[in-house]
Design an enzyme around this catalytic site. Structure first.
Site, PDB file in Angstrom:
ATOM      1  N   ASP A  55       0.859  -1.187   0.000  1.00  0.00           N
ATOM      2  CA  ASP A  55       0.000   0.000   0.000  1.00  0.00           C
ATOM      3  C   ASP A  55       0.893   1.234   0.000  1.00  0.00           C
ATOM      4  OD1 ASP A  55      -3.279   0.173   0.889  1.00  0.00           O
ATOM      5  OD2 ASP A  55      -2.127   2.035   0.903  1.00  0.00           O
ATOM      6  N   LYS A  60      -1.112   2.114   7.258  1.00  0.00           N
ATOM      7  CA  LYS A  60      -1.705   0.785   7.044  1.00  0.00           C
ATOM      8  C   LYS A  60      -0.629  -0.290   7.063  1.00  0.00           C
ATOM      9  CE  LYS A  60      -5.940   1.910   4.670  1.00  0.00           C
ATOM     10  NZ  LYS A  60      -6.742   1.894   3.483  1.00  0.00           N
ATOM     11  N   LYS A 235     -19.852  -8.140 -11.974  1.00  0.00           N
ATOM     12  CA  LYS A 235     -19.682  -7.390 -10.731  1.00  0.00           C
ATOM     13  C   LYS A 235     -20.646  -6.203 -10.673  1.00  0.00           C
ATOM     14  CE  LYS A 235     -18.280  -5.895  -6.968  1.00  0.00           C
ATOM     15  NZ  LYS A 235     -18.800  -6.511  -5.792  1.00  0.00           N
ATOM     16  N   ASN A 250     -38.331  -1.358  -0.788  1.00  0.00           N
ATOM     17  CA  ASN A 250     -38.696  -0.102  -0.120  1.00  0.00           C
ATOM     18  C   ASN A 250     -39.940   0.520  -0.741  1.00  0.00           C
ATOM     19  OD1 ASN A 250     -36.622  -0.388   1.652  1.00  0.00           O
ATOM     20  ND2 ASN A 250     -35.198   0.921   0.511  1.00  0.00           N
ATOM     21  N   TYR A 282     -37.555 -14.823 -15.935  1.00  0.00           N
ATOM     22  CA  TYR A 282     -37.701 -13.394 -16.264  1.00  0.00           C
ATOM     23  C   TYR A 282     -36.386 -12.626 -16.146  1.00  0.00           C
ATOM     24  CZ  TYR A 282     -42.746 -14.140 -15.454  1.00  0.00           C
ATOM     25  OH  TYR A 282     -44.037 -14.592 -15.492  1.00  0.00           O
ATOM     26  N   PHE A 287     -37.267  -9.582 -25.271  1.00  0.00           N
ATOM     27  CA  PHE A 287     -38.168  -8.527 -25.729  1.00  0.00           C
ATOM     28  C   PHE A 287     -38.997  -7.990 -24.566  1.00  0.00           C
ATOM     29  CE2 PHE A 287     -41.579  -7.171 -28.944  1.00  0.00           C
ATOM     30  CZ  PHE A 287     -40.938  -5.954 -29.107  1.00  0.00           C
ATOM     31  N   CYS A 293     -51.675  -9.494 -18.327  1.00  0.00           N
ATOM     32  CA  CYS A 293     -51.495  -9.219 -16.890  1.00  0.00           C
ATOM     33  C   CYS A 293     -50.449  -8.152 -16.586  1.00  0.00           C
ATOM     34  CB  CYS A 293     -51.107 -10.496 -16.149  1.00  0.00           C
ATOM     35  SG  CYS A 293     -52.409 -11.715 -16.194  1.00  0.00           S
ATOM     36  N   LYS A 296     -50.993  -4.367 -17.507  1.00  0.00           N
ATOM     37  CA  LYS A 296     -52.205  -3.860 -16.843  1.00  0.00           C
ATOM     38  C   LYS A 296     -51.965  -3.679 -15.336  1.00  0.00           C
ATOM     39  CE  LYS A 296     -55.811  -6.741 -16.540  1.00  0.00           C
ATOM     40  NZ  LYS A 296     -56.393  -6.850 -15.210  1.00  0.00           N
TER      41      LYS A 296
HETATM   42  N1  LIG Z   1     -15.484  -2.365  -0.287  1.00  0.00           N
HETATM   43  C1  LIG Z   1     -16.145  -3.350  -0.847  1.00  0.00           C
HETATM   44  O1  LIG Z   1     -16.971  -4.012  -0.208  1.00  0.00           O
HETATM   45  C2  LIG Z   1     -15.877  -3.721  -2.267  1.00  0.00           C
HETATM   46  C3  LIG Z   1     -16.454  -4.880  -2.757  1.00  0.00           C
HETATM   47  C4  LIG Z   1     -16.159  -5.288  -4.052  1.00  0.00           C
HETATM   48  C5  LIG Z   1     -15.327  -4.519  -4.851  1.00  0.00           C
HETATM   49  N2  LIG Z   1     -14.807  -3.374  -4.366  1.00  0.00           N
HETATM   50  C6  LIG Z   1     -13.896  -2.646  -5.249  1.00  0.00           C
HETATM   51  O2  LIG Z   1     -12.566  -2.972  -4.868  1.00  0.00           O
HETATM   52  C7  LIG Z   1     -11.724  -1.837  -5.000  1.00  0.00           C
HETATM   53  C8  LIG Z   1     -11.112  -1.490  -3.661  1.00  0.00           C
HETATM   54  O3  LIG Z   1     -12.165  -1.164  -2.759  1.00  0.00           O
HETATM   55  P1  LIG Z   1     -11.883  -0.850  -1.224  1.00  0.00           P
HETATM   56  O4  LIG Z   1     -13.196  -0.613  -0.594  1.00  0.00           O
HETATM   57  O5  LIG Z   1     -10.996  -1.910  -0.673  1.00  0.00           O
HETATM   58  O6  LIG Z   1     -11.062   0.527  -1.381  1.00  0.00           O
HETATM   59  P2  LIG Z   1     -10.303   1.358  -0.249  1.00  0.00           P
HETATM   60  O7  LIG Z   1     -10.391   2.773  -0.659  1.00  0.00           O
HETATM   61  O8  LIG Z   1     -10.763   0.945   1.108  1.00  0.00           O
HETATM   62  O9  LIG Z   1      -8.804   0.851  -0.382  1.00  0.00           O
HETATM   63  C9  LIG Z   1      -7.970   1.160  -1.463  1.00  0.00           C
HETATM   64  C10 LIG Z   1      -6.542   1.023  -0.971  1.00  0.00           C
HETATM   65  O10 LIG Z   1      -5.689   1.193  -2.080  1.00  0.00           O
HETATM   66  C11 LIG Z   1      -4.538   1.921  -1.634  1.00  0.00           C
HETATM   67  N3  LIG Z   1      -3.882   2.519  -2.767  1.00  0.00           N
HETATM   68  C12 LIG Z   1      -4.266   3.563  -3.531  1.00  0.00           C
HETATM   69  N4  LIG Z   1      -3.367   3.803  -4.495  1.00  0.00           N
HETATM   70  C13 LIG Z   1      -2.400   2.872  -4.367  1.00  0.00           C
HETATM   71  C14 LIG Z   1      -1.215   2.575  -5.080  1.00  0.00           C
HETATM   72  N5  LIG Z   1      -0.831   3.316  -6.110  1.00  0.00           N
HETATM   73  N6  LIG Z   1      -0.475   1.524  -4.673  1.00  0.00           N
HETATM   74  C15 LIG Z   1      -0.849   0.777  -3.604  1.00  0.00           C
HETATM   75  N7  LIG Z   1      -1.970   1.017  -2.895  1.00  0.00           N
HETATM   76  C16 LIG Z   1      -2.727   2.042  -3.273  1.00  0.00           C
HETATM   77  C17 LIG Z   1      -5.134   2.947  -0.665  1.00  0.00           C
HETATM   78  O11 LIG Z   1      -4.161   3.484   0.205  1.00  0.00           O
HETATM   79  C18 LIG Z   1      -6.145   2.087   0.070  1.00  0.00           C
HETATM   80  O12 LIG Z   1      -5.582   1.469   1.195  1.00  0.00           O
HETATM   81  C19 LIG Z   1     -12.607  -0.726  -5.570  1.00  0.00           C
HETATM   82  O13 LIG Z   1     -12.525  -0.751  -6.971  1.00  0.00           O
HETATM   83  C20 LIG Z   1     -13.988  -1.140  -5.142  1.00  0.00           C
HETATM   84  O14 LIG Z   1     -14.970  -0.614  -6.003  1.00  0.00           O
HETATM   85  C21 LIG Z   1     -15.046  -2.969  -3.087  1.00  0.00           C
END
Ligand SMILES: NC(=O)c1ccc[n+]([C@@H]2O[C@H](COP(=O)([O-])OP(=O)(O)OC[C@H]3O[C@@H](n4cnc5c(N)ncnc54)[C@H](O)[C@@H]3O)[C@@H](O)[C@H]2O)c1
Length: 469
Positions: A55, A60, A235, A250, A282, A287, A293, A296
C-alpha cells in the site's frame, strides 16, 4: 489435464505414495490494503499462502505488519495476527519488489466516482505502470488479478495496454491477466470468503485459470471460469441487482403502509415463490413484457401510488422502460431499410393465441406506418371468430392498433416458407421448435432481428442482430 485435476490425482495417490510432497502454494502479493485487499490478505494467508501486502499508506503498512487490521471486520485481526506470527503475512511499500517475490498479484486499489459520474482510474493506471515495469525484469510467468470494480473493457483495454507497453511482454504468454470480482459483504467478509456465493474468474488464458482455480480450490472447487469482460460486467450487474431489490422492497413498503397492509408479511409470502419470483425466470434479456397481466397490473399499481400521493420511481419507470425496448426493436428493424418484413411469432409468448398487449403488435404497427409491407406467422394464432373478443379488447385498450387488427387476417399467413422467401428482413419474436426449423431455410444474408435469443451462441453472421446480445 488441468493443474487442479493433477493435484487431485496426486492427493488420491498420496495414500499409496505418502512420500509425494504437497505442491507449493502460490506466493501472493495484494496491492491496496483497503476493505477488499486486507480481507484477501488475511484469508489467503489463512489458506496457507505467503502474502505480501502493498500500500502507499505507511500507517496501514505499519498496522498490518504488527498483525493489526486497518479496518473493523469481525475475525480479521485474528487472521492477520496469526499470519504475521507464522511469517505468512508481510508488508512492502514497493509493488515492484512484491511482484518479483511472488507468483500472483491481486489488485484492489480504490476506484472512486470521478467527476462526471464515471470511475476514477488514476490508482489503477499508476499501479499498472509499476506492475508493467516489474514484469519487464521478471523471468517467470506472473498472474495479475484485477479485483477493482471497473467498467467492462478496462482490464483488457487500459490495463493490458499499460502492462504490455511497460513490460514489452505478451499477455497470455509471459504473464496472465484475470478479473476476479469480489462479492464479500462487509461485516461477514471472512465467513463469505469461506462460503462464497460464487467464485467468478475471468481469464486471459487457461494457465491463469488453472492457477487461480487452485488458489480458490479450498473454498470453492467449482469456480466459474469466463471471459474477463463477462466477469467485469457480472460485478456491476450484481450490485445493480442488489440495489434494485432494496429499492423495490422499499417501494413495496411505501405502497403498503397507507393501505394498512403489512409489507413484511407480503414480502414473506413473495419470497416463498421460488419458481417465478426468486428464480432465474424473467431474468434473461429479450423482448418487452406484454400479455393481459403484466402491463395492466403495473399500470394499476402506478395509478394506485399516484392516487395515494406515494412516489415509486422504480415501479413508475417500468412502463417507460418497456416502451423503450419496443422502440429499440423498431429502430433495429428500420436500420435495415426493409421493404418487406416477416414476423415470426405474434402472441406475447409461445403456445398461446393471446394477442392482448403483445408488444410485437406495436412493432408491426409502426413498420406499417412507415410504409413497410409486414406479414406474420404464428403457429397458435388463427384469426377467426375465437379471437373476436380479444380484437375488441385491443381496439379499446390500444386504439392506435385498430387498423392493424382490422387487417390482421390478411397480414397473417399459414405459409411461412413463402413469406420468408419474399421478405428482406425477418423479426423473430418467439422461440419455438418450428421457428428454429424455419430459420434454417432462410436465404443467406437476409437481415434477422432476434428479439428472443433463438440461439445459445450468438451467430457471427453480419446480417444477424440480437436485441441485447
Ligand atoms: N469495499 C467493498 O466491499 C468492495 C467490494 C467489491 C469490490 N470493491 C472494489 O474494490 C476496490 C477497492 O475497494 P476498497 O473498498 O478496498 O477501497 P479502499 O479505498 O478501502 O482501499 C484502497 C486502498 O488502495 C490503496 N492505494 C491507492 N493507491 C495505491 C497505489 N498506487 N499503490 C498501492 N496502494 C494504493 C489505498 O491506500 C487504500 O488502502 C474498488 O474498486 C472497489 O470498487 C469494493
Amino acid at each position: 489435464m488441468l493443474a487442479i485435476e493433477q493435484n487431485l490425482a496426486i492427493a488420491n495417490d498420496r495414500q499409496f505414495y505418502p512420500q509425494i510432497v504437497e505442491k507449493k502454494k502460490a506466493r501472493i502479493s495484494v496491492c491496496g490494503l483497503g476493505y477488499v485487499g486486507i480481507v484477501t490478505t488475511g484469508c489467503l494467508s489463512d489458506l496457507g499462502h505467503e502474502v505480501i501486502g502493498v500500500d502507499t499508506d505507511p500507517r496501514k503498512l505499519k498496522m498490518v505488519s504488527t498483525g493489526e487490521s486497518p479496518i473493523s471486520e469481525p475475525g480479521l485481526t485474528r487472521l492477520l495476527a496469526t499470519g504475521v506470527k507464522k511469517e505468512k503475512v508481510t508488508v512492502s511499500g514497493s509493488l515492484m519488489r512484491a511482484i518479483w517475490d511472488t507468483d500472483v498479484t491481486f489488485v484492489s486499489v480504490g476506484t472512486p466516482t470521478a467527476e462526471g459520474g464515471g470511475c476514477d482510474m488514476s490508482a489503477v493506471i499508476s499501479v499498472s505502470r509499476q506492475m508493467g515495469m516489474a514484469l519487464q525484469a521478471k523471468k517467470d510467468f506472473h498472474v495479475i488479478v484485477m479485483r477493482c470494480s471497473v467498467p467492462p473493457g478496462t482490464t483488457l483495454g487500459l490495463m493490458r495496454t499499460i502492462l504490455e507497453t511497460e513490460s514489452g511482454k505478451t499477455m497470455g504468454v509471459d504473464f496472465g491477466l484475470s478479473f476476479n470480482p469480489e462479492f464479500l459483504r462487509e461485516g461477514t467478509a471472512i465467513e463469505d470468503f469461506h462460503t462464497p456465493p460464487k467464485t467468478v474468474i475471468g481469464v486471459s488464458d487457461e494457465r491463469t485459470g488453472d492457477i487461480l482455480s487452485e488458489i480458490y480450490y479450498p473454498v470453492d472447487s467449482k469456480p466459474i471460469i469466463t471471459s474477463i469482460p463477462n466477469a467485469e460486467m457480472v460485478k456491476y450487474i450484481d450490485n445493480v441487482w442488489h440495489a434494485t431489490k432494496v429499492t423495490f422492497a422499499n417501494e413495496v413498503g411505501r405502497l403498503c403502509k397507507p393501505l394498512d397492509v403489512d409489507s413484511h408479511a407480503v414480502m414473506d409470502i413473495f419470497i416463498q415463490d421460488t419458481k417465478l419470483n426468486l428464480s432465474p425466470y424473467y431474468l434473461k434479456p429479450g423482448f418487452a413484457f406484454g400479455g393481459s397481466c403484466l402491463p395492466k397490473e403495473v399500470r394499476a399499481v402506478e395509478h394506485m401510488a399516484r392516487d395515494m400521493g406515494v412516489s415509486c420511481p422504480l415501479i413508475e419507470s417500468l412502463t417507460t422502460s418497456n416502451l423503450t425496448q419496443i422502440e429499440h426493436a423498431i429502430d433495429m428493424t428500420l436500420q435495415q431499410a426493409p421493404e418487406n418484413v416477416a414476423v415470426l411469432g405474434v402472441a406475447f409468448k409461445p403456445d398461446t393465441d393471446d394477442l392482448r398487449e403483445s408488444p410485437i403488435l406495436q412493432v408491426m404497427y409502426h413498420l406499417i406506418e412507415q410504409g413497410i409491407m409486414v406479414n406474420a406467422f404464428d403457429e397458435c394464432v388463427v384469426t377467426d371468430e375465437r379471437l373476436e373478443g380479444q380484437f375488441e379488447y385491443i381496439k379499446h385498450a390500444q386504439p392506435e392498433l385498430r387498423g392493424l387488427i382490422d387487417n390482421l387476417d390478411s397480414i397473417m399467413t399459414d405459409d411461412p416458407s413463402s413469406m420468408l422467401e419474399q421478405s428482406d428482413c425477418i423479426i423473430i419474436a418467439q422461440k419455438t421448435p418450428e421457428i428454429i426449423r424455419l430459420m434454417t431455410t432462410i436465404p443467406a444474408g437476409t437481415p434477422v432481428i432476434d428479439l428472443v435469443r433463438l440461439y445459445k451462441e450468438t451467430p457471427t453472421d453480419k446480417a444477424y442482430h440480437g436485441i441485447g446480445w
